[in-house]
Design a protein around this motif. Structure first.
Motif, PDB file in Angstrom:
ATOM      1  N   GLY A 143      57.906 -41.086   8.394  1.00 44.16           N
ATOM      2  CA  GLY A 143      57.746 -42.803   8.052  1.00 44.16           C
ATOM      3  C   GLY A 143      56.672 -42.948   7.329  1.00 44.16           C
ATOM      4  N   GLU A 144      55.600 -42.551   7.137  1.00 39.81           N
ATOM      5  CA  GLU A 144      54.460 -42.990   6.018  1.00 39.81           C
ATOM      6  C   GLU A 144      54.935 -42.761   4.660  1.00 39.81           C
ATOM      7  OE1 GLU A 144      50.847 -44.317   4.566  1.00 39.81           O
ATOM      8  OE2 GLU A 144      51.891 -44.265   6.722  1.00 39.81           O
ATOM      9  N   GLU A 145      55.968 -41.694   4.460  1.00 38.63           N
ATOM     10  CA  GLU A 145      56.448 -41.475   3.127  1.00 38.63           C
ATOM     11  C   GLU A 145      57.362 -42.476   2.840  1.00 38.63           C
ATOM     12  OE1 GLU A 145      53.637 -38.791   4.126  1.00 38.63           O
ATOM     13  OE2 GLU A 145      55.557 -39.138   5.111  1.00 38.63           O
ATOM     14  N   ASN A 146      58.130 -43.153   3.756  1.00 38.59           N
ATOM     15  CA  ASN A 146      59.111 -43.979   3.647  1.00 38.59           C
ATOM     16  C   ASN A 146      58.828 -45.528   4.046  1.00 38.59           C
ATOM     17  OD1 ASN A 146      62.013 -42.737   2.855  1.00 38.59           O
ATOM     18  ND2 ASN A 146      60.723 -41.545   4.436  1.00 38.59           N
ATOM     19  N   ALA A 147      57.490 -45.810   4.178  1.00 40.78           N
ATOM     20  CA  ALA A 147      56.888 -47.110   4.486  1.00 40.78           C
ATOM     21  C   ALA A 147      57.208 -48.259   3.670  1.00 40.78           C
ATOM     22  CB  ALA A 147      55.546 -47.082   4.936  1.00 40.78           C
ATOM     23  N   GLY A 148      57.484 -49.402   4.095  1.00 39.57           N
ATOM     24  CA  GLY A 148      57.606 -50.698   3.098  1.00 39.57           C
ATOM     25  C   GLY A 148      58.990 -50.941   2.673  1.00 39.57           C
ATOM     26  N   GLY A 149      59.896 -50.288   2.688  1.00 41.54           N
ATOM     27  CA  GLY A 149      61.213 -50.539   2.313  1.00 41.54           C
ATOM     28  C   GLY A 149      61.976 -50.881   3.725  1.00 41.54           C
ATOM     29  N   SER A 150      63.375 -51.219   3.312  1.00 37.60           N
ATOM     30  CA  SER A 150      64.284 -51.566   4.451  1.00 37.60           C
ATOM     31  C   SER A 150      64.829 -50.275   5.285  1.00 37.60           C
ATOM     32  CB  SER A 150      65.353 -52.334   3.776  1.00 37.60           C
ATOM     33  OG  SER A 150      66.040 -51.553   2.835  1.00 37.60           O
ATOM     34  N   TRP A 151      64.874 -50.569   6.540  1.00 34.63           N
ATOM     35  CA  TRP A 151      65.029 -49.271   7.412  1.00 34.63           C
ATOM     36  C   TRP A 151      66.480 -49.687   8.204  1.00 34.63           C
ATOM     37  CZ3 TRP A 151      61.149 -45.617  10.124  1.00 34.63           C
ATOM     38  CH2 TRP A 151      60.335 -45.379   9.059  1.00 34.63           C
ATOM     39  N   ALA A 152      67.126 -48.606   8.510  1.00 33.85           N
ATOM     40  CA  ALA A 152      68.120 -48.652   9.486  1.00 33.85           C
ATOM     41  C   ALA A 152      68.107 -47.273  10.271  1.00 33.85           C
ATOM     42  CB  ALA A 152      69.716 -48.619   8.733  1.00 33.85           C
ATOM     43  N   THR A 153      68.658 -47.536  11.658  1.00 32.84           N
ATOM     44  CA  THR A 153      68.433 -46.604  12.589  1.00 32.84           C
ATOM     45  C   THR A 153      69.753 -46.273  13.074  1.00 32.84           C
ATOM     46  OG1 THR A 153      67.414 -45.410  14.535  1.00 32.84           O
ATOM     47  CG2 THR A 153      67.805 -47.832  14.293  1.00 32.84           C
ATOM     48  N   LEU A 154      70.413 -45.165  13.402  1.00 38.28           N
ATOM     49  CA  LEU A 154      71.584 -44.698  14.130  1.00 38.28           C
ATOM     50  C   LEU A 154      71.231 -44.805  15.546  1.00 38.28           C
ATOM     51  CD1 LEU A 154      74.355 -44.792  12.476  1.00 38.28           C
ATOM     52  CD2 LEU A 154      74.257 -42.310  13.033  1.00 38.28           C
TER      53      LEU A 154
END
Length: 312
Positions: A143-154
């Protein structure tokens, strides 16, 4: 009279659990054989180990290299690069480990530390390229390495779908859940998600649009494209074939999802056969949890050998 140092242990698997157990047993001066598969480890797609103090950000290759450098100082540890075909009880007691190369090894104790297999979806173009980078199975891990952008979860249940907007708020303020159209409780999930600043979208993922593994769009089966930079997708898991065979043949206790049952000492339902790491739990899968389990198994194996020597 034998001593605990006569008690040989074969460790099947050279991930965090197996390597930690090998170090613990080496410091007890037990003979240890670590069977290290030549295949790429499960976490090879990851750019780094996270959440483990002193190792945060270290690549999986470097983690293993450091471990083997440390273990090389101990004369009781042997590294065997091979596959294990089977683990069975030996006629005279203990276990026989049959190797892929055709040989076999016998030992008083075995520790299974093989990890598990992630079952990746078939027919989703781009999944493999994004896996471990912008398609993540665990926010704690990446999560830390992908923080700040738009997310989706299945999500395939209303509770998870509704909570996703709040659960991932630490990493993203723009989160949606992608759910099956037939999912029970869909309206409730959507209302819960929207109250937390998120939303629920229905559909089936068909393709992931990316640039060298960096996700930018999720294409659904009906042609819609959702602009997203991170997708939380937790695939199902299954045991390594070796572990599944051992569970069937040795009648190991497993839970409803097929994970190997162990007691507090990491011992399975077969005395002398231990298991540690991801193969024992779906929800305790991290480097830290695996190393702790490996250390616990090493302590228990030493104590068992000590008691056995005293009573001979």
């Amino acid at each position: 009279m034998s001593s605990p140092a006569d008690h040989t242990t074969v460790i099947v698997g050279a991930g965090p659990a197996g390597l930690t157990a090998a170090l613990g047993l080496a410091r007890y001066r037990h003979p240890v054989i670590v069977v290290d598969s030549p295949r790429a480890p499960r976490n090879s797609a990851s750019a780094g180990v996270h959440g483990h103090i002193g190792m945060d950000g270290v690549t999986p290759d470097e983690f293993r290299a450091r471990a083997w450098r440390e273990l090389s100082r101990y004369r009781t540890v042997e590294r065997l690069e091979d596959e294990v075909d089977s683990v069975s009880t030996a006629p005279g007691g203990g276990f026989r480990i049959t190797l892929g190369s055709g040989g076999s090894v016998e030992s008083a104790t075995v520790l299974l530390a093989t990890g598990v297999l992630d079952v990746h979806p078939s027919g989703v173009d781009g999944f493999a390229e994004c896996w471990g980078r912008s398609v993540i199975h665990c926010p704690f891990c990446l999560g830390e390495e992908n923080a700040g952008g738009s997310w989706a979860t299945l999500a395939d249940n209303a509770h998870l779908a509704g909570l996703s907007a709040v659960a991932f708020r630490a990493w993203s303020e723009d989160t949606i859940a992608i759910c099956p159209e037939s999912m029970p409780g869909l309206d409730t999930a959507r209302a819960t998600a929207r109250s937390g600043g998120g939303d629920v979208v229905t559909g089936t993922v068909r393709r992931l649009h990316h640039r060298q593994g960096a996700l930018y769009g999720i294409e659904l089966a009906d042609g819609r494209i959702l602009e997203r930079q991170t997708l939380v997708w937790t695939p199902p898991q299954r045991q390594q074939p070796l572990v599944q065979r051992a569970a069937d043949e040795l009648k190991l206790t497993v839970d409803d999802a097929g994970f190997i049952g162990v007691d507090d000492s990491q011992c399975t339902s077969v005395p002398g056969l231990y298991a540690a790491g991801d193969l024992t739990s779906r929800w305790k899968q991290s480097v830290t949890a695996s190393t702790a389990a490996g250390a616990a198994a090493a302590d228990a194996i030493h104590m068992s050998a000590l008691l056995s020597a005293v009573h001979q």
